[in-house]
Design a protein around this motif. Sequence first.
Motif, PDB file in Angstrom:
ATOM      1  N   CYS A  71      17.111  24.823 -30.195  1.00  0.00           N
ATOM      2  CA  CYS A  71      16.610  25.554 -31.380  1.00  0.00           C
ATOM      3  C   CYS A  71      15.266  24.965 -31.796  1.00  0.00           C
ATOM      4  O   CYS A  71      14.296  25.697 -32.027  1.00  0.00           O
ATOM      5  CB  CYS A  71      17.563  25.405 -32.564  1.00  0.00           C
ATOM      6  SG  CYS A  71      18.969  26.475 -32.497  1.00  0.00           S
ATOM      7  N   ALA A  72      15.225  23.649 -31.874  1.00  0.00           N
ATOM      8  CA  ALA A  72      13.994  22.971 -32.300  1.00  0.00           C
ATOM      9  C   ALA A  72      12.871  23.252 -31.297  1.00  0.00           C
ATOM     10  O   ALA A  72      11.722  23.518 -31.689  1.00  0.00           O
ATOM     11  CB  ALA A  72      14.245  21.469 -32.427  1.00  0.00           C
ATOM     12  N   GLU A  73      13.210  23.230 -29.992  1.00  0.00           N
ATOM     13  CA  GLU A  73      12.184  23.470 -28.964  1.00  0.00           C
ATOM     14  C   GLU A  73      11.652  24.901 -29.038  1.00  0.00           C
ATOM     15  O   GLU A  73      10.457  25.137 -28.831  1.00  0.00           O
ATOM     16  CB  GLU A  73      12.742  23.146 -27.563  1.00  0.00           C
ATOM     17  CG  GLU A  73      12.809  21.634 -27.328  1.00  0.00           C
ATOM     18  CD  GLU A  73      13.523  21.227 -26.049  1.00  0.00           C
ATOM     19  OE1 GLU A  73      13.652  22.062 -25.139  1.00  0.00           O
ATOM     20  OE2 GLU A  73      13.957  20.057 -25.970  1.00  0.00           O
ATOM     21  N   LEU A  74      12.530  25.849 -29.373  1.00  0.00           N
ATOM     22  CA  LEU A  74      12.078  27.243 -29.491  1.00  0.00           C
ATOM     23  C   LEU A  74      11.167  27.409 -30.706  1.00  0.00           C
ATOM     24  O   LEU A  74      10.156  28.109 -30.656  1.00  0.00           O
ATOM     25  CB  LEU A  74      13.285  28.192 -29.571  1.00  0.00           C
ATOM     26  CG  LEU A  74      12.942  29.680 -29.734  1.00  0.00           C
ATOM     27  CD1 LEU A  74      12.058  30.187 -28.580  1.00  0.00           C
ATOM     28  CD2 LEU A  74      14.219  30.520 -29.812  1.00  0.00           C
ATOM     29  N   ILE A  75      11.512  26.725 -31.793  1.00  0.00           N
ATOM     30  CA  ILE A  75      10.671  26.790 -33.004  1.00  0.00           C
ATOM     31  C   ILE A  75       9.269  26.257 -32.689  1.00  0.00           C
ATOM     32  O   ILE A  75       8.253  26.878 -33.008  1.00  0.00           O
ATOM     33  CB  ILE A  75      11.327  25.993 -34.159  1.00  0.00           C
ATOM     34  CG1 ILE A  75      12.591  26.721 -34.647  1.00  0.00           C
ATOM     35  CG2 ILE A  75      10.344  25.781 -35.308  1.00  0.00           C
ATOM     36  CD1 ILE A  75      13.483  25.901 -35.571  1.00  0.00           C
ATOM     37  N   ILE A  76       9.220  25.124 -31.997  1.00  0.00           N
ATOM     38  CA  ILE A  76       7.918  24.518 -31.655  1.00  0.00           C
ATOM     39  C   ILE A  76       7.141  25.444 -30.708  1.00  0.00           C
ATOM     40  O   ILE A  76       5.940  25.661 -30.875  1.00  0.00           O
ATOM     41  CB  ILE A  76       8.121  23.116 -31.027  1.00  0.00           C
ATOM     42  CG1 ILE A  76       8.692  22.160 -32.086  1.00  0.00           C
ATOM     43  CG2 ILE A  76       6.819  22.565 -30.443  1.00  0.00           C
ATOM     44  CD1 ILE A  76       9.294  20.877 -31.522  1.00  0.00           C
ATOM     45  N   ALA A  77       7.873  26.016 -29.716  1.00  0.00           N
ATOM     46  CA  ALA A  77       7.220  26.918 -28.758  1.00  0.00           C
ATOM     47  C   ALA A  77       6.596  28.103 -29.497  1.00  0.00           C
ATOM     48  O   ALA A  77       5.462  28.501 -29.213  1.00  0.00           O
ATOM     49  CB  ALA A  77       8.246  27.407 -27.732  1.00  0.00           C
ATOM     50  N   SER A  78       7.348  28.642 -30.459  1.00  0.00           N
ATOM     51  CA  SER A  78       6.834  29.791 -31.207  1.00  0.00           C
ATOM     52  C   SER A  78       5.597  29.409 -32.023  1.00  0.00           C
ATOM     53  O   SER A  78       4.583  30.109 -32.003  1.00  0.00           O
ATOM     54  CB  SER A  78       7.943  30.331 -32.125  1.00  0.00           C
ATOM     55  OG  SER A  78       7.459  31.404 -32.876  1.00  0.00           O
ATOM     56  N   LYS A  79       5.679  28.278 -32.704  1.00  0.00           N
ATOM     57  CA  LYS A  79       4.544  27.842 -33.520  1.00  0.00           C
ATOM     58  C   LYS A  79       3.303  27.591 -32.655  1.00  0.00           C
ATOM     59  O   LYS A  79       2.181  27.838 -33.078  1.00  0.00           O
ATOM     60  CB  LYS A  79       4.885  26.573 -34.319  1.00  0.00           C
ATOM     61  CG  LYS A  79       5.977  26.778 -35.364  1.00  0.00           C
ATOM     62  CD  LYS A  79       5.671  27.857 -36.373  1.00  0.00           C
ATOM     63  CE  LYS A  79       4.867  27.366 -37.543  1.00  0.00           C
ATOM     64  NZ  LYS A  79       4.703  28.436 -38.569  1.00  0.00           N
ATOM     65  N   VAL A 125       9.367  32.267 -23.852  1.00  0.00           N
ATOM     66  CA  VAL A 125      10.417  32.876 -23.017  1.00  0.00           C
ATOM     67  C   VAL A 125      11.328  31.786 -22.435  1.00  0.00           C
ATOM     68  O   VAL A 125      12.561  31.893 -22.478  1.00  0.00           O
ATOM     69  CB  VAL A 125       9.789  33.727 -21.886  1.00  0.00           C
ATOM     70  CG1 VAL A 125      10.835  34.177 -20.878  1.00  0.00           C
ATOM     71  CG2 VAL A 125       9.084  34.944 -22.482  1.00  0.00           C
ATOM     72  N   GLU A 126      10.709  30.720 -21.920  1.00  0.00           N
ATOM     73  CA  GLU A 126      11.487  29.628 -21.303  1.00  0.00           C
ATOM     74  C   GLU A 126      12.410  28.977 -22.331  1.00  0.00           C
ATOM     75  O   GLU A 126      13.576  28.696 -22.048  1.00  0.00           O
ATOM     76  CB  GLU A 126      10.542  28.558 -20.707  1.00  0.00           C
ATOM     77  CG  GLU A 126       9.780  28.997 -19.475  1.00  0.00           C
ATOM     78  CD  GLU A 126       8.497  29.775 -19.779  1.00  0.00           C
ATOM     79  OE1 GLU A 126       8.277  30.146 -20.959  1.00  0.00           O
ATOM     80  OE2 GLU A 126       7.737  30.029 -18.840  1.00  0.00           O
ATOM     81  N   GLU A 127      11.870  28.727 -23.504  1.00  0.00           N
ATOM     82  CA  GLU A 127      12.685  28.048 -24.526  1.00  0.00           C
ATOM     83  C   GLU A 127      13.777  28.968 -25.077  1.00  0.00           C
ATOM     84  O   GLU A 127      14.886  28.506 -25.376  1.00  0.00           O
ATOM     85  CB  GLU A 127      11.798  27.505 -25.655  1.00  0.00           C
ATOM     86  CG  GLU A 127      10.812  26.411 -25.228  1.00  0.00           C
ATOM     87  CD  GLU A 127      11.477  25.195 -24.555  1.00  0.00           C
ATOM     88  OE1 GLU A 127      12.695  24.984 -24.712  1.00  0.00           O
ATOM     89  OE2 GLU A 127      10.758  24.469 -23.846  1.00  0.00           O
ATOM     90  N   ALA A 128      13.472  30.267 -25.181  1.00  0.00           N
ATOM     91  CA  ALA A 128      14.506  31.224 -25.621  1.00  0.00           C
ATOM     92  C   ALA A 128      15.619  31.266 -24.571  1.00  0.00           C
ATOM     93  O   ALA A 128      16.813  31.292 -24.920  1.00  0.00           O
ATOM     94  CB  ALA A 128      13.903  32.602 -25.831  1.00  0.00           C
ATOM     95  N   ALA A 129      15.246  31.246 -23.300  1.00  0.00           N
ATOM     96  CA  ALA A 129      16.261  31.263 -22.226  1.00  0.00           C
ATOM     97  C   ALA A 129      17.116  30.000 -22.289  1.00  0.00           C
ATOM     98  O   ALA A 129      18.348  30.067 -22.119  1.00  0.00           O
ATOM     99  CB  ALA A 129      15.580  31.395 -20.863  1.00  0.00           C
ATOM    100  N   ASP A 130      16.488  28.856 -22.533  1.00  0.00           N
ATOM    101  CA  ASP A 130      17.248  27.596 -22.643  1.00  0.00           C
ATOM    102  C   ASP A 130      18.267  27.679 -23.782  1.00  0.00           C
ATOM    103  O   ASP A 130      19.416  27.274 -23.638  1.00  0.00           O
ATOM    104  CB  ASP A 130      16.308  26.404 -22.925  1.00  0.00           C
ATOM    105  CG  ASP A 130      15.719  25.822 -21.644  1.00  0.00           C
ATOM    106  OD1 ASP A 130      16.185  26.206 -20.549  1.00  0.00           O
ATOM    107  OD2 ASP A 130      14.799  24.993 -21.751  1.00  0.00           O
ATOM    108  N   LEU A 131      17.819  28.241 -24.921  1.00  0.00           N
ATOM    109  CA  LEU A 131      18.728  28.340 -26.069  1.00  0.00           C
ATOM    110  C   LEU A 131      19.877  29.304 -25.769  1.00  0.00           C
ATOM    111  O   LEU A 131      21.051  28.974 -25.993  1.00  0.00           O
ATOM    112  CB  LEU A 131      17.951  28.805 -27.317  1.00  0.00           C
ATOM    113  CG  LEU A 131      18.794  29.031 -28.575  1.00  0.00           C
ATOM    114  CD1 LEU A 131      19.549  27.758 -28.978  1.00  0.00           C
ATOM    115  CD2 LEU A 131      17.913  29.509 -29.736  1.00  0.00           C
TER     116      LEU A 131
END
Length: 93
Positions: free
Chosen positions: A46-54, A60-66
Amino acid sequence: MKILNEVYKVLEDRRDNPIDSYSSRLMQDNGKAAEDKILEKIGEECAELIIASKNNENIVEEAADLIFHVLVLLVYKGIKLEELSKEFLRRRR
Ligand SMILES: N=c1c2ncn([C@@H]3O[C@H](COP(=O)(O)OP(=O)(O)OP(=O)(O)O)[C@@H](O)[C@H]3O)c2ncn1[C@@H]1O[C@H](COP(=O)(O)O)[C@@H](O)[C@H]1O
């Protein structure tokens, strides 16, 4: 998505017939409870996706991981993917 069903089935097999693999290890109690390991990964992802978005990169990679780790949790809890589909259908307007 067909691929989510495919990955879900592989994960069920990793749960029921453990091998030396990332998902099998995650779903096994070893030193740390399986559920805690999975929930910890979901928190990290979740934290990695937030950082990726910011940062506007690797979204896409971080959303797939989540999503992958959420699938692992569902498999671990014995919740079928159909239940998720039904819930989304129920909410559809
Ligand atoms: N889709 C995935 C998938 N997405 C992400 N990951 C793993 O999830 C982990 C993500 O964690 P991180 O980004 O924090 O990376 P990391 O630092 O390597 O991980 P840790 O050291 O923190 O555990 C990585 O190890 C990825 O390899 C996945 N691992 C497996 N799958 C699918 O799941 C199936 C079963 O996989 P295994 O049984 O684990 O081989 C495979 O057939 C694949 O299709």
